[in-house]
Design a protein around this motif. Structure first.
Motif, PDB file in Angstrom:
ATOM      1  N   GLY A  16       9.575  11.420 -20.094  1.00 13.23           N
ATOM      2  CA  GLY A  16       9.406  10.336 -19.139  1.00 13.23           C
ATOM      3  C   GLY A  16       7.963  10.161 -18.703  1.00 13.23           C
ATOM      4  N   SER A  17       7.777   9.259 -17.731  1.00 13.22           N
ATOM      5  CA  SER A  17       6.442   8.923 -17.256  1.00 13.22           C
ATOM      6  C   SER A  17       6.383   8.931 -15.733  1.00 13.22           C
ATOM      7  N   LEU A  18       5.208   9.202 -15.225  1.00 11.32           N
ATOM      8  CA  LEU A  18       4.913   9.080 -13.801  1.00 11.32           C
ATOM      9  C   LEU A  18       3.486   8.562 -13.661  1.00 11.32           C
ATOM     10  N   ARG A  19       3.233   7.899 -12.548  1.00 15.54           N
ATOM     11  CA  ARG A  19       1.882   7.446 -12.241  1.00 15.54           C
ATOM     12  C   ARG A  19       1.491   7.968 -10.877  1.00 15.54           C
ATOM     13  N   LEU A  20       0.461   8.799 -10.873  1.00 20.62           N
ATOM     14  CA  LEU A  20      -0.071   9.327  -9.615  1.00 20.62           C
ATOM     15  C   LEU A  20      -1.209   8.441  -9.132  1.00 20.62           C
ATOM     16  N   SER A  21      -1.338   8.350  -7.828  1.00 18.58           N
ATOM     17  CA  SER A  21      -2.474   7.645  -7.253  1.00 18.58           C
ATOM     18  C   SER A  21      -3.134   8.527  -6.205  1.00 18.58           C
ATOM     19  N   CYS A  22      -4.396   8.282  -5.977  1.00 17.77           N
ATOM     20  CA  CYS A  22      -5.163   9.036  -4.980  1.00 17.77           C
ATOM     21  C   CYS A  22      -6.102   8.065  -4.281  1.00 17.77           C
ATOM     22  N   GLU A  23      -5.854   7.851  -3.012  1.00 19.45           N
ATOM     23  CA  GLU A  23      -6.671   6.929  -2.233  1.00 19.45           C
ATOM     24  C   GLU A  23      -7.643   7.695  -1.362  1.00 19.45           C
ATOM     25  N   ARG A  24      -8.885   7.303  -1.405  1.00 16.71           N
ATOM     26  CA  ARG A  24      -9.924   7.944  -0.611  1.00 16.71           C
ATOM     27  C   ARG A  24     -10.177   7.126   0.648  1.00 16.71           C
ATOM     28  N   SER A  25     -10.272   7.777   1.779  1.00 18.65           N
ATOM     29  CA  SER A  25     -10.569   7.100   3.036  1.00 18.65           C
ATOM     30  C   SER A  25     -11.477   7.976   3.878  1.00 18.65           C
ATOM     31  N   GLY A  26     -11.873   7.445   5.010  1.00 17.36           N
ATOM     32  CA  GLY A  26     -12.763   8.188   5.889  1.00 17.36           C
ATOM     33  C   GLY A  26     -14.189   7.676   5.769  1.00 17.36           C
ATOM     34  N   ARG A  27     -15.128   8.575   5.957  1.00 16.23           N
ATOM     35  CA  ARG A  27     -16.517   8.125   5.951  1.00 16.23           C
ATOM     36  C   ARG A  27     -16.924   7.676   4.548  1.00 16.23           C
ATOM     37  N   THR A  28     -17.820   6.756   4.520  1.00 16.01           N
ATOM     38  CA  THR A  28     -18.274   6.207   3.254  1.00 16.01           C
ATOM     39  C   THR A  28     -19.189   7.193   2.538  1.00 16.01           C
ATOM     40  N   PHE A  29     -18.933   7.418   1.283  1.00 13.21           N
ATOM     41  CA  PHE A  29     -19.858   8.204   0.484  1.00 13.21           C
ATOM     42  C   PHE A  29     -19.762   7.715  -0.956  1.00 13.21           C
TER      43      PHE A  29
END
Length: 125
Positions: A16-29
Motif C-alpha cells: 500500500g501507500s501513505l503520504r506523510l506531510s511536515c509543516e514548519r511554523s514559528g519563527r522565520t528561518f
C-alpha cells in the motif's frame, strides 16, 4: 522557536501507500534542507530522504529508492514523503527534520537542528 508537525501516518497493508506531510511554523528561518528519518523499536534513527530548498535536489536511502518520493512546497513551508509499495520493514516512527546550516550532508541526522514529534507508520504483512 521553530515547530515541525508531521501528519499522515497510520496502518497500511504491505504494497500500500501513505503520504506523510511536515509543516514548519514559528519563527522565520531560511532552511537549507528538510529531511525524513525513521526509527524502529530498538534501532537507531536512520536516514530516509532529504531535499534541499535551493534546487530541490534530493537524496534517498538505498532501501527506499524507487518507492519513496520527497517533495516540498516552499510557499506552504511543507515537505512531503510519498511512500509507495510499502513493506513491513518500513514500519517505524517517521520524523521530519530541518536545518539552516548550509552545506551539511543532508543524509546525516547530526546536521539537523529542528525535529518534529514523529508519526507512526505500521505496515502489516
Amino acid at each position: 522557536q521553530v515547530q515541525l508537525v508531521e501528519a499522515g501516518g497510520g496502518l497500511v497493508q504491505a504494497g500500500g501507500s501513505l503520504r506523510l506531510s511536515c509543516e514548519r511554523s514559528g519563527r522565520t528561518f531560511s532552511s537549507y534542507a528538510m529531511g525524513w528519518f525513521r526509527q524502529a523499536p530498538g534501532k537507531e534513527r536512520d536516514f530516509v530522504a532529504a531535499i534541499r530548498r535551493s534546487d530541490r535536489s534530493t537524496n534517498y536511502a538505498d532501501s527506499v529508492k524507487g518507492r519513496f518520493t520527497i517533495s516540498r512546497d516552499n510557499a506552504k513551508n511543507t515537505v512531503y514523503l510519498q511512500m509507495n509499495s510499502l513493506k513491513p520493514e518500513d514500519t517505524a516512527v517517521y520524523y521530519c527534520a530541518a536545518t539552516s546550516v548550509y552545506g551539511i550532508r543532508i543524509d546525516d541526522r547530526r546536521g539537523y537542528v529542528y525535529w518534529g514529534q514523529g508519526t507512526q507508520v505500521t505496515v502489516s504483512s
